[in-house]
Design a protein around this motif. Structure first.
Motif, PDB file in Angstrom:
ATOM      1  N   LEU A 258       0.863  -1.191   0.000  1.00 36.04           N
ATOM      2  CA  LEU A 258       0.000   0.000   0.000  1.00 36.04           C
ATOM      3  C   LEU A 258       0.895   1.235   0.000  1.00 36.04           C
ATOM      4  N   ILE A 259       0.686   2.095  -1.010  1.00 32.95           N
ATOM      5  CA  ILE A 259       1.402   3.371  -1.081  1.00 32.95           C
ATOM      6  C   ILE A 259       0.408   4.463  -0.715  1.00 32.95           C
ATOM      7  N   VAL A 260       0.783   5.299   0.246  1.00 36.67           N
ATOM      8  CA  VAL A 260      -0.087   6.406   0.636  1.00 36.67           C
ATOM      9  C   VAL A 260       0.586   7.705   0.194  1.00 36.67           C
ATOM     10  N   GLY A 261      -0.049   8.454  -0.694  1.00 38.04           N
ATOM     11  CA  GLY A 261       0.536   9.676  -1.232  1.00 38.04           C
ATOM     12  C   GLY A 261      -0.123  10.914  -0.639  1.00 38.04           C
ATOM     13  N   LEU A 262       0.675  11.704   0.108  1.00 40.68           N
ATOM     14  CA  LEU A 262       0.180  12.981   0.649  1.00 40.68           C
ATOM     15  C   LEU A 262       0.535  14.046  -0.392  1.00 40.68           C
ATOM     16  N   VAL A 263      -0.367  14.217  -1.350  1.00 44.88           N
ATOM     17  CA  VAL A 263      -0.058  15.003  -2.552  1.00 44.88           C
ATOM     18  C   VAL A 263      -0.231  16.496  -2.276  1.00 44.88           C
ATOM     19  N   SER A 264       0.758  17.283  -2.781  1.00 39.51           N
ATOM     20  CA  SER A 264       0.736  18.741  -2.563  1.00 39.51           C
ATOM     21  C   SER A 264      -0.016  19.435  -3.688  1.00 39.51           C
ATOM     22  N   ASP A 265      -0.111  20.757  -3.604  1.00 39.70           N
ATOM     23  CA  ASP A 265      -0.719  21.524  -4.702  1.00 39.70           C
ATOM     24  C   ASP A 265       0.326  21.936  -5.721  1.00 39.70           C
ATOM     25  N   ASP A 266       1.555  22.229  -5.202  1.00 35.75           N
ATOM     26  CA  ASP A 266       2.523  22.854  -6.097  1.00 35.75           C
ATOM     27  C   ASP A 266       3.353  21.865  -6.896  1.00 35.75           C
ATOM     28  N   ALA A 267       3.349  20.585  -6.533  1.00 35.30           N
ATOM     29  CA  ALA A 267       4.149  19.616  -7.296  1.00 35.30           C
ATOM     30  C   ALA A 267       3.288  18.418  -7.691  1.00 35.30           C
ATOM     31  N   THR A 268       1.993  18.663  -7.812  1.00 37.38           N
ATOM     32  CA  THR A 268       1.043  17.565  -8.015  1.00 37.38           C
ATOM     33  C   THR A 268       1.457  16.642  -9.153  1.00 37.38           C
ATOM     34  N   ASP A 270       4.343  15.919 -10.662  1.00 39.94           N
ATOM     35  CA  ASP A 270       5.503  15.052 -10.408  1.00 39.94           C
ATOM     36  C   ASP A 270       5.164  13.980  -9.372  1.00 39.94           C
ATOM     37  N   GLU A 271       4.405  14.363  -8.377  1.00 38.23           N
ATOM     38  CA  GLU A 271       4.076  13.405  -7.310  1.00 38.23           C
ATOM     39  C   GLU A 271       3.122  12.330  -7.831  1.00 38.23           C
ATOM     40  N   VAL A 272       2.123  12.754  -8.588  1.00 40.51           N
ATOM     41  CA  VAL A 272       1.147  11.799  -9.128  1.00 40.51           C
ATOM     42  C   VAL A 272       1.831  10.807 -10.071  1.00 40.51           C
ATOM     43  N   GLN A 273       2.853  11.289 -10.760  1.00 36.65           N
ATOM     44  CA  GLN A 273       3.581  10.378 -11.652  1.00 36.65           C
ATOM     45  C   GLN A 273       4.242   9.233 -10.864  1.00 36.65           C
ATOM     46  N   VAL A 274       4.799   9.558  -9.703  1.00 36.40           N
ATOM     47  CA  VAL A 274       5.386   8.506  -8.864  1.00 36.40           C
ATOM     48  C   VAL A 274       4.302   7.497  -8.466  1.00 36.40           C
ATOM     49  N   LEU A 275       3.126   8.019  -8.136  1.00 38.37           N
ATOM     50  CA  LEU A 275       2.032   7.137  -7.710  1.00 38.37           C
ATOM     51  C   LEU A 275       1.542   6.280  -8.878  1.00 38.37           C
ATOM     52  N   ASN A 276       1.477   6.877 -10.069  1.00 36.28           N
ATOM     53  CA  ASN A 276       1.060   6.103 -11.247  1.00 36.28           C
ATOM     54  C   ASN A 276       2.041   4.958 -11.514  1.00 36.28           C
ATOM     55  N   GLU A 277       3.322   5.256 -11.351  1.00 38.03           N
ATOM     56  CA  GLU A 277       4.340   4.212 -11.574  1.00 38.03           C
ATOM     57  C   GLU A 277       4.160   3.069 -10.558  1.00 38.03           C
TER      58      GLU A 277
END
Ligand code: F1P
Length: 356
Positions: A258-268, A270-277
């Motif tokens: 389980l990956i839990v992503g605390l996603v920000s507003d300013d780098a959404t 790049d962060e979402v890409q890590v989660l997609n991977e």
């Protein structure tokens, strides 16, 4: 102590009252100590604590840096106590954070700070007559944050809210101070959204490893969410700065992650890409943020608070506290009584060991 996590559950569900109190206590402070003492290049604001309150310090220091561009750093109290010469300069400020106000390392860090700077610290606490309170120049005390459980939940978020309110005052951001009044209502909504997600995910005992990703202020919060999972649910878990996950830890991904992503507003992006991977490699992704969409059909808590991003980071935590609680219950553990832990670590306590 209860036998079934009653205290923890009640403390999580009642936390927004303590946030309200935290904002009111900070608003009532007539004079905040000036952070701009001495020479600009020689001063730093330190935040310190132990365990949960060290993670809070990480988040609070990142928040102060972001809001004011001042030099701010977090360190575990034990490091400040054992190696003060590596940290303190005469013009520094120390903010010591402790639910109990009685943790040995935090008291000793304060003593080390006083001997270098000859100035008292600022404290953020949940108990008025604590030993730490007696040493401080300014005490921010939030009695409604106090808890009967060992693992910090309501205390953490209320002391973090106090730190955010203090930082907003130091930044002279009246807009943020005003907006803080709307935070408890947003917290109520997130608790309601998080309860359903946490119940479902908490029962997924097939997850054998959990990773919490956050950047900036959210890294300290990811550390705290990871600690809740260890304390309450005795689960293997680690926090990472968001994009650090690609630099090695990613090799641990399996279909039982389980990956839990605390996603920000300013780098959404790049962060979402890590989660997609991570999702493409078979992991289940739980995403939290102000306006976020599910990743590969996974669970989501989208705050929709409309609050300024500088004050809403606390909204990541309630659902993650509930997740640790639900997983503990599903494993037949009592979240109120984490294994091997005491609520307060006193060095040299009864029995000559660290004890509560
Ligand atoms: C901090 C502490 C943490 C521990 C646990 C209970 O105490 O002991 O070290 O992780 O969550 O609280 P305090 O100094 O904040 O009272």
């Amino acid at each position: 102590m209860s036998l079934d996590g009653t205290f923890t559950r009640e403390e999580i569900l009642s936390q927004t009252d303590a946030w309200r109190e935290a904002c009111a206590v900070v608003a009532r402070c007539d004079h905040l100590p000036d952070l701009d003492v001495g020479r600009a290049h020689h001063r730093k604001t330190f935040f310190t604590g132990c365990g949960s309150t060290y993670y809070l310090s990480l988040a609070a220091a990142a928040h102060l840096r972001g809001l004011t561009r001042r030099s701010a750093q977090a360190a575990p109290a034990s490091e400040l106590w054992l190696r003060p010469e590596s940290y303190f300069q005469p013009d520094d400020t120390l903010i010591a954070i402790s639910r109990s106000g009685a943790t040995s390392e935090t008291l000793r860090a304060v003593e080390a700070f006083e001997s270098t700077t000859h100035r008292p610290p600022i404290t953020i606490l949940c108990v008025p007559d604590a030993p730490l309170a007696r040493r401080a120049g300014l005490n921010i005390i939030i009695p409604r944050g106090a808890e009967r459980s060992v693992a910090q939940t309501r205390s953490f978020t209320s002391m973090f809210t106090a730190a955010v309110a203090l930082n907003a005052r130091w930044a002279r951001r009246l807009d943020l101070i005003t907006a803080l009044a709307r935070l408890p209502a947003a917290g109520e909504r997130v608790l309601a959204l998080g309860a359903a997600v946490a119940r479902d995910l908490g029962r997924r005992l097939d997850f054998d490893r959990l990773y919490f990703l956050g950047s900036g202020t959210r890294y300290g919060l990811a550390c705290e969410a990871s600690l809740k999972m260890k304390e309450m649910a005795l689960s293997h878990t680690e926090p990472f700065h968001f994009l650090e996950f690609r630099h090695g830890p990613k090799s641990m991904l399996t279909e039982t992650t389980l990956i839990v992503g605390l996603v920000s507003d300013d780098a959404t992006g790049d962060e979402v890409q890590v989660l997609n991977e991570a999702a493409a490699l078979g992991a289940t992704v739980f995403i939290l943020g102000e306006g976020v969409a599910p990743i590969a059909g996974g669970p989501v808590v989208s705050f929709g608070s409309g609050l300024p991003r500088e004050i809403r980071d606390v909204l990541y935590l309630p659902a993650l506290q509930l997740l640790a609680y639900e997983r503990a219950i599903a494993k037949g553990l009592d979240p109120d009584r984490p294994r091997h832990l005491d609520a307060v670590v006193v060095i040299g306590g009864p029995g000559g060991r660290a004890s509560g």
